[in-house]
Design a protein around this motif. Structure first.
Motif, short mmCIF file in Angstrom:
data_model
loop_
_atom_site.label_atom_id
_atom_site.label_comp_id
_atom_site.label_asym_id
_atom_site.label_seq_id
_atom_site.Cartn_x
_atom_site.Cartn_y
_atom_site.Cartn_z
N GLU A 1 36.11 45.56 25.69
CA GLU A 1 35.92 46.69 26.59
C GLU A 1 35.32 46.25 27.93
OE1 GLU A 1 33.46 50.87 26.93
OE2 GLU A 1 33.84 50.06 24.94
N VAL A 2 34.29 45.45 27.89
CA VAL A 2 33.66 45.01 29.14
C VAL A 2 34.59 44.08 29.93
CG1 VAL A 2 32.38 43.02 28.20
CG2 VAL A 2 31.48 44.27 30.18
N PHE A 3 35.35 43.26 29.23
CA PHE A 3 36.33 42.37 29.85
C PHE A 3 37.40 43.20 30.59
CE2 PHE A 3 40.04 39.58 29.90
CZ PHE A 3 39.50 38.32 30.15
N GLU A 4 37.97 44.17 29.90
CA GLU A 4 39.02 45.00 30.49
C GLU A 4 38.48 45.86 31.64
OE1 GLU A 4 40.79 47.01 27.15
OE2 GLU A 4 41.84 45.19 26.52
N ARG A 5 37.25 46.31 31.51
CA ARG A 5 36.63 47.09 32.59
C ARG A 5 36.44 46.21 33.83
NH1 ARG A 5 32.64 49.63 29.78
NH2 ARG A 5 31.21 47.90 30.12
N ALA A 6 36.04 44.95 33.61
CA ALA A 6 35.87 44.02 34.73
C ALA A 6 37.21 43.76 35.42
CB ALA A 6 35.25 42.72 34.24
N VAL A 7 38.27 43.57 34.64
CA VAL A 7 39.60 43.35 35.22
C VAL A 7 39.99 44.55 36.08
CG1 VAL A 7 42.06 43.06 34.72
CG2 VAL A 7 40.36 41.75 33.43
N ALA A 8 39.77 45.76 35.56
CA ALA A 8 40.12 46.97 36.31
C ALA A 8 39.33 47.08 37.61
CB ALA A 8 39.90 48.21 35.45
N GLU A 9 38.04 46.76 37.57
CA GLU A 9 37.21 46.82 38.78
C GLU A 9 37.61 45.77 39.81
OE1 GLU A 9 34.60 48.70 40.24
OE2 GLU A 9 35.58 50.07 38.87
N VAL A 10 37.91 44.57 39.34
CA VAL A 10 38.34 43.52 40.27
C VAL A 10 39.68 43.90 40.88
CG1 VAL A 10 39.07 41.10 40.45
CG2 VAL A 10 37.00 41.68 39.18
N ALA A 11 40.58 44.45 40.10
CA ALA A 11 41.89 44.88 40.62
C ALA A 11 41.70 45.99 41.65
CB ALA A 11 42.79 45.35 39.48
N ARG A 12 40.81 46.94 41.38
CA ARG A 12 40.56 48.03 42.32
C ARG A 12 40.00 47.48 43.63
NH1 ARG A 12 36.82 49.90 44.72
NH2 ARG A 12 35.23 48.82 43.52
N GLN B 1 46.91 42.91 39.62
CA GLN B 1 46.38 42.93 38.25
C GLN B 1 46.31 41.51 37.67
OE1 GLN B 1 45.23 45.70 36.86
NE2 GLN B 1 44.76 44.82 34.88
N GLU B 2 47.36 40.72 37.88
CA GLU B 2 47.38 39.34 37.37
C GLU B 2 46.29 38.50 38.01
OE1 GLU B 2 51.36 37.88 37.93
OE2 GLU B 2 52.18 39.28 36.45
N ALA B 3 46.07 38.67 39.32
CA ALA B 3 45.02 37.93 40.00
C ALA B 3 43.64 38.34 39.47
CB ALA B 3 45.10 38.15 41.51
N ALA B 4 43.46 39.64 39.23
CA ALA B 4 42.19 40.13 38.69
C ALA B 4 41.93 39.56 37.30
CB ALA B 4 42.20 41.66 38.64
N LEU B 5 42.97 39.53 36.48
CA LEU B 5 42.83 38.96 35.13
C LEU B 5 42.46 37.49 35.20
CD1 LEU B 5 43.08 39.15 32.06
CD2 LEU B 5 45.55 38.79 32.33
N GLN B 6 43.12 36.73 36.06
CA GLN B 6 42.81 35.31 36.20
C GLN B 6 41.37 35.11 36.66
OE1 GLN B 6 44.40 32.53 35.35
NE2 GLN B 6 45.94 33.83 34.42
N ARG C 1 41.75 27.99 40.98
CA ARG C 1 42.98 27.44 41.53
C ARG C 1 44.23 28.15 41.02
NH1 ARG C 1 41.77 21.21 40.62
NH2 ARG C 1 39.61 21.43 41.18
N ASN C 2 44.16 28.79 39.87
CA ASN C 2 45.34 29.45 39.31
C ASN C 2 45.58 30.83 39.88
OD1 ASN C 2 45.76 27.24 37.68
ND2 ASN C 2 44.61 28.08 35.98
N ILE C 3 44.66 31.35 40.65
CA ILE C 3 44.84 32.68 41.23
C ILE C 3 45.72 32.55 42.47
CG2 ILE C 3 43.73 34.68 42.28
CD1 ILE C 3 41.26 34.05 40.58
N ARG C 4 46.82 33.25 42.46
CA ARG C 4 47.77 33.21 43.55
C ARG C 4 47.23 33.96 44.76
NH1 ARG C 4 52.03 36.81 43.99
NH2 ARG C 4 53.22 36.23 45.79
N THR C 5 47.38 33.40 45.95
CA THR C 5 46.97 34.06 47.17
C THR C 5 47.90 35.24 47.43
OG1 THR C 5 46.15 31.99 48.08
CG2 THR C 5 46.60 33.76 49.66
N LEU C 6 47.33 36.39 47.72
CA LEU C 6 48.12 37.60 47.92
C LEU C 6 48.27 37.98 49.39
CD1 LEU C 6 46.65 39.77 45.02
CD2 LEU C 6 48.68 38.33 45.01
N ARG C 7 47.69 37.18 50.29
CA ARG C 7 47.84 37.45 51.72
C ARG C 7 48.48 36.24 52.37
NH1 ARG C 7 45.66 35.33 55.45
NH2 ARG C 7 44.10 33.77 55.18
N PRO C 8 48.57 36.19 53.70
CA PRO C 8 49.42 35.21 54.39
C PRO C 8 49.68 33.94 53.59
CG PRO C 8 47.97 36.20 55.95
CD PRO C 8 47.58 36.74 54.59
#
Length: 77
Positions: free
Chosen positions: A45-56, A23-28, A3-10
């Motif tokens: 390391e695995v946490f930050e890698r996951a954030v980067a992959e989700v952001a990508r 990036q903020e949505a990926a982190l959440q 619920r805390n992830i902000r919608t980034l489309r319409p």
């Protein structure tokens, strides 16, 4: 879930999602699914890698979306 992830489309158009918002949505998302607000040193390391992959993946999704209808944020088509 997430619920805390902000919608980034319409009502926003996909091109209006900033890198920071993605990036903020990926982190959440990673925080939510991992159950950790901040990882322990041995998981960082695995946490930050996951954030980067989700952001990508999120940036790729947003770039590929086709939003039809009136534009948002005060603009009209």
């Amino acid at each position: 879930m997430c619920r805390n992830i902000r919608t980034l489309r319409p009502p926003a158009q996909p091109e209006w999602a900033t890198e920071e918002e993605i990036q903020e949505a990926a982190l959440q998302y990673v925080r939510k699914v991992s159950g950790f607000r901040a990882p322990a040193a041995h998981n960082r390391e695995v946490f930050e890698r996951a954030v980067a992959e989700v952001a990508r993946a999120t940036a790729e999704l947003m770039a590929g979306l086709e939003v039809k209808g009136p534009a948002a944020r005060g603009e009209t088509s």
